[in-house]
Scaffold this motif. Structure first.
Motif, PDB file in Angstrom:
ATOM      1  N   LEU A  28      44.818  38.459  43.544  1.00 49.37           N
ATOM      2  CA  LEU A  28      46.035  38.630  44.348  1.00 49.37           C
ATOM      3  C   LEU A  28      45.669  38.823  45.823  1.00 49.37           C
ATOM      4  O   LEU A  28      46.291  38.235  46.716  1.00 49.37           O
ATOM      5  CB  LEU A  28      46.838  39.824  43.834  1.00 49.37           C
ATOM      6  N   ALA A  29      44.639  39.623  46.082  1.00 45.72           N
ATOM      7  CA  ALA A  29      44.180  39.832  47.467  1.00 45.72           C
ATOM      8  C   ALA A  29      43.692  38.517  48.066  1.00 45.72           C
ATOM      9  O   ALA A  29      43.959  38.210  49.237  1.00 45.72           O
ATOM     10  CB  ALA A  29      43.076  40.887  47.488  1.00 45.72           C
ATOM     11  N   HIS A  30      42.988  37.725  47.265  1.00 45.37           N
ATOM     12  CA  HIS A  30      42.494  36.417  47.707  1.00 45.37           C
ATOM     13  C   HIS A  30      43.649  35.525  48.159  1.00 45.37           C
ATOM     14  O   HIS A  30      43.548  34.802  49.148  1.00 45.37           O
ATOM     15  CB  HIS A  30      41.736  35.770  46.546  1.00 45.37           C
ATOM     16  N   LYS A  31      44.735  35.612  47.420  1.00 48.44           N
ATOM     17  CA  LYS A  31      45.923  34.820  47.748  1.00 48.44           C
ATOM     18  C   LYS A  31      46.752  35.473  48.858  1.00 48.44           C
ATOM     19  O   LYS A  31      47.766  34.906  49.295  1.00 48.44           O
ATOM     20  CB  LYS A  31      46.803  34.663  46.491  1.00 48.44           C
ATOM     21  N   ASN A 216      33.241  45.441  49.337  1.00 49.83           N
ATOM     22  CA  ASN A 216      33.735  45.503  50.716  1.00 49.83           C
ATOM     23  C   ASN A 216      34.760  44.427  51.045  1.00 49.83           C
ATOM     24  O   ASN A 216      35.361  44.463  52.121  1.00 49.83           O
ATOM     25  CB  ASN A 216      32.549  45.421  51.679  1.00 49.83           C
ATOM     26  N   ALA A 217      34.938  43.483  50.153  1.00 47.14           N
ATOM     27  CA  ALA A 217      35.903  42.400  50.416  1.00 47.14           C
ATOM     28  C   ALA A 217      37.320  42.966  50.520  1.00 47.14           C
ATOM     29  O   ALA A 217      37.616  44.038  49.974  1.00 47.14           O
ATOM     30  CB  ALA A 217      35.830  41.368  49.283  1.00 47.14           C
ATOM     31  N   PHE A 218      38.161  42.255  51.249  1.00 48.35           N
ATOM     32  CA  PHE A 218      39.576  42.645  51.378  1.00 48.35           C
ATOM     33  C   PHE A 218      39.709  44.106  51.831  1.00 48.35           C
ATOM     34  O   PHE A 218      40.377  44.918  51.171  1.00 48.35           O
ATOM     35  CB  PHE A 218      40.338  42.389  50.061  1.00 48.35           C
ATOM     36  N   ASP A 219      39.035  44.396  52.937  1.00 44.25           N
ATOM     37  CA  ASP A 219      39.096  45.754  53.510  1.00 44.25           C
ATOM     38  C   ASP A 219      38.688  46.835  52.516  1.00 44.25           C
ATOM     39  O   ASP A 219      39.251  47.937  52.527  1.00 44.25           O
ATOM     40  CB  ASP A 219      40.515  46.052  54.039  1.00 44.25           C
ATOM     41  N   GLY A 220      37.719  46.519  51.686  1.00 43.36           N
ATOM     42  CA  GLY A 220      37.203  47.533  50.769  1.00 43.36           C
ATOM     43  C   GLY A 220      38.156  47.881  49.644  1.00 43.36           C
ATOM     44  O   GLY A 220      38.152  49.009  49.151  1.00 43.36           O
ATOM     45  N   ALA A 222      38.068  47.298  46.492  1.00 43.65           N
ATOM     46  CA  ALA A 222      37.378  47.885  45.334  1.00 43.65           C
ATOM     47  C   ALA A 222      36.556  49.111  45.723  1.00 43.65           C
ATOM     48  O   ALA A 222      36.417  50.053  44.938  1.00 43.65           O
ATOM     49  CB  ALA A 222      36.488  46.834  44.669  1.00 43.65           C
ATOM     50  N   ALA A 223      36.019  49.105  46.951  1.00 44.12           N
ATOM     51  CA  ALA A 223      35.142  50.209  47.374  1.00 44.12           C
ATOM     52  C   ALA A 223      35.903  51.520  47.506  1.00 44.12           C
ATOM     53  O   ALA A 223      35.345  52.598  47.281  1.00 44.12           O
ATOM     54  CB  ALA A 223      34.469  49.867  48.706  1.00 44.12           C
ATOM     55  N   THR A 224      37.172  51.439  47.886  1.00 39.73           N
ATOM     56  CA  THR A 224      37.930  52.658  48.161  1.00 39.73           C
ATOM     57  C   THR A 224      38.624  53.230  46.915  1.00 39.73           C
ATOM     58  O   THR A 224      39.242  54.284  46.983  1.00 39.73           O
ATOM     59  CB  THR A 224      38.985  52.391  49.256  1.00 39.73           C
ATOM     60  N   ALA A 225      38.503  52.527  45.806  1.00 40.98           N
ATOM     61  CA  ALA A 225      39.095  53.046  44.560  1.00 40.98           C
ATOM     62  C   ALA A 225      38.254  54.208  44.024  1.00 40.98           C
ATOM     63  O   ALA A 225      37.037  54.222  44.201  1.00 40.98           O
ATOM     64  CB  ALA A 225      39.158  51.922  43.524  1.00 40.98           C
ATOM     65  N   PRO A 226      38.861  55.189  43.371  1.00 38.77           N
ATOM     66  CA  PRO A 226      38.098  56.293  42.781  1.00 38.77           C
ATOM     67  C   PRO A 226      37.048  55.758  41.806  1.00 38.77           C
ATOM     68  O   PRO A 226      37.380  54.980  40.905  1.00 38.77           O
ATOM     69  CB  PRO A 226      39.168  57.115  42.041  1.00 38.77           C
TER      70      PRO A 226
END
Lengths: 228, 228
Positions: A28-31, A216-220, A222-226
């Motif tokens: 969804l972020a990719h789109k 780090n893709a799409f402003d992080g 996945a990185a910012t998830a708990p």
């Protein structure tokens, strides 16, 4: 347009850990599509009824209730053809399917190493169902499933040879930028790190660097998830 | 234009069994390119000298000597852009590389089941080199490498889950027609059947049906080769 996605959550409602939901979050972020994610727990199968089954991800778009990550990815590609392609064309779509099934295979390997960690993170009301259904599937207790995970780890790492070899030559499976192929493989690594501190990868593995790029893709996203 | 390819041969000069050479034979057929194949044996490393190394396939096109199957496939795609694409575009090329590395991984699994069968089919003059180099690589005798192949077989078959799952939905990894992805995975199965009667696949495996389609492609190019 409002897109809604039922997204598997732990006891903590922002701990979203389904590998298949992560594939779709990233797709969804990719789109470039906004989505309202609805935390969903194993004991809430009833709310998914319009999708005709009881597993997430379920995406709701207009009056369409869609399930299964590969089906949803194909739906997004068809419904939003003017946005960045998830596959890189019809041949790319055909070639991408193996990434989805390979991701499923990795999930079947990883679950034997993190099953107790999942159990420890899910909501109390989900625990009886989870234990009963998984113990039936594996034919042993949750504790028994993971007891030899240290022995399974080198076998899992060895089986990642094909991924490692690709990532020595290109930054993403899709080439210079990620495609659905990347999301289909990344979902499992994100799943594991959301609920477990068990180190699936050696620190010097080229796959770790790719995983960082994906985090780090799409402003992080996945990185910012708990996670761990 | 004359294309020449050095092609690994057994004692019988038309028994061509290299998995990597088969990938390129099929890629050339896909491009509709005629090739003169030159039977080559392990003991003839000298003739490959212009390629800068000692392994096949080596493709000679004009004054270019090319080695390594993935490099050769990319070269063919660049040199013959107006002929049917091997990858289905730039994204498809990036996505295809995993098929090549996955094929390499399958080769590393299969060799432990058919190593003695290779030995039995190569030319007498190749046998001392083959035994010495492979026994050094594996740290044991050829006979020891394959002695537990019946135990390795179910592990190999299980690891093919991702391929099997794709082939339940589409006839080729490339979709409705084969692409380089298919050749990269098929090479190993053709290799095995060229030198061994050991059954890598169960008769009811969907992969068997794909293998049949691949054997019959290009007027039975692979099916008509000496094999079991």
């Amino acid at each position: 347009m409002i897109l809604k996605m039922y997204d598997l959550a732990g006891a903590q409602s922002d701990r979203r850990f389904s590998p298949y939901c992560w594939r779709i979050r990233l797709a969804l972020a990719h789109k470039g599509l906004d989505v309202e994610t609805i935390p969903w727990r194993f004991s809430e199968k009833g709310v998914l009824e319009p999708s005709g089954q009881g597993r997430v991800p379920v995406l709701v778009h207009n009056d369409n209730w869609l399930c299964e990550s590969w089906v949803i990815a194909n739906y997004l590609e068809e419904q939003f053809p003017d946005r960045p392609s998830l596959f890189g064309g019809p041949k790319g779509k055909a070639l991408s399917y193996l990434y989805s099934t390979l991701g499923d295979y990795h999930a079947s390997q990883i679950v034997r190493m993190v099953l107790m960690d999942i159990y420890d993170h899910i909501a109390e009301q989900d625990k009886p169902y989870f234990r009963q259904s998984r113990e039936q599937r594996f034919g042993m207790t949750l504790e028994e499933v993971v007891q030899n995970r240290e022995e399974l780890l080198p076998i899992f790492r060895d089986s990642l040879f094909p991924l490692r070899a690709v990532l020595k030559s290109q930054p993403f499976f899709g080439g210079d930028a990620p495609l659905y192929a990347d999301y289909a493989l990344f979902g499992q690594f994100q799943w594991a790190r959301c609920i477990s501190d068990f180190e699936l990868l050696a620190v010097d593995d080229p796959i770790v660097h790719w995983r960082s790029r994906m985090l780090n893709a799409f402003d992080g996203l996945a990185a910012t998830a708990p996670a761990y």
